[in-house]
Design a protein around this motif. Structure first.
Motif, short mmCIF file in Angstrom:
data_model
loop_
_atom_site.label_atom_id
_atom_site.label_comp_id
_atom_site.label_asym_id
_atom_site.label_seq_id
_atom_site.Cartn_x
_atom_site.Cartn_y
_atom_site.Cartn_z
N ALA A 27 16.47 -17.82 -30.58
CA ALA A 27 16.03 -17.71 -28.99
C ALA A 27 15.54 -16.14 -28.81
N HIS A 28 15.02 -16.24 -28.09
CA HIS A 28 14.54 -15.22 -27.57
C HIS A 28 12.74 -14.96 -28.08
N HIS A 50 12.42 -20.62 -25.21
CA HIS A 50 13.63 -20.63 -23.72
C HIS A 50 12.91 -19.63 -22.80
N TRP A 132 11.95 -7.76 -24.05
CA TRP A 132 12.29 -7.70 -25.28
C TRP A 132 11.30 -6.66 -26.12
CU LIG Z 1 16.43 -16.04 -26.60
#
Ligand SMILES: [Cu+2]
Length: 201
Positions: A27-28, A50, A132
């Motif tokens: 993910a991310h 996502h 992030w």
């Molecule tokens: Cu993620």
């Protein structure tokens, strides 16, 4: 708890952590691939799958570490890129949560084989944003990153004589690593200033 029950519990926890780690990696915002182009540039592919807690993604702000110089970009239909000093910002039509998207940055990378490059990134969504930015692999919001190889590094200009002119590739010394870290934080500060100035404009 008996010894075997404790061992079973520990195994169960390890399995859980492994699954959580694998999901985190899937993910991310990721730096999916770093592909050398054979001309001294490397294509860095950023991706996400996502949005922010279900909300669609509308922007990606990527801070370039020291040693990474943007050359060109490509992006999905309906998206555009803006290159600033030490940063690339992508903006575009909302990408629904769960829909993968890929963004390519062609860059010249200078550094040492084995050196890790981190790209602190903000994912902007219609309602929210995610940072992030962790450069600690144990962090919950890892920054996209890759480890340079000789192939992904731009050739160094040939030094004429002088110490080190004939030295082969070697691991970065502590001094080099510290210098790179200092340069990276300067670059991040410059990029932040650029972005804030741009936001105010
Ligand atoms: Cu993620």
């Amino acid at each position: 708890m008996t010894r075997s029950a404790r061992a079973a519990a520990a195994l169960g926890l390890a399995a859980l952590l492994t699954v959580a780690g694998a999901q985190g990696a899937a993910a991310h915002v990721l730096l999916e691939t770093a592909t050398p182009n054979g001309d001294g540039t490397t294509t860095l592919t950023f991706s996400f799958e996502h949005g922010c807690d279900g909300a669609p993604t509308t922007g990606l702000d990527v801070t370039l570490p020291a040693g990474v110089e943007a050359v060109s970009t490509s992006q999905p239909e309906g998206w555009a890129a803006e290159q600033g000093p030490g940063a690339v910002r992508w903006e575009g039509t909302p990408v629904a949560d769960g829909t993968p998207a890929r963004f390519e940055l062609v860059a010249r990378v200078t550094g040492t084989a084995g050196q890790a490059f981190w790209f602190p990134t903000t994912q902007t969504c219609t309602t929210d944003s995610y940072d992030w930015i962790d450069t600690d692999p144990a962090g919950g919001h890892p920054a996209p990153s890759f480890v340079a190889t000789t192939a992904t590094l731009a050739p160094r200009p040939v030094a004429l004589g002088g110490p080190g002119a004939t030295s082969g590739p070697a691991g970065a010394s502590l001094a080099q690593t510290l210098a790179a870290a200092a340069a990276a934080s300067l670059a991040a500060a410059a990029a932040g200033t650029w972005y804030l100035a741009r936001r105010r404009a």
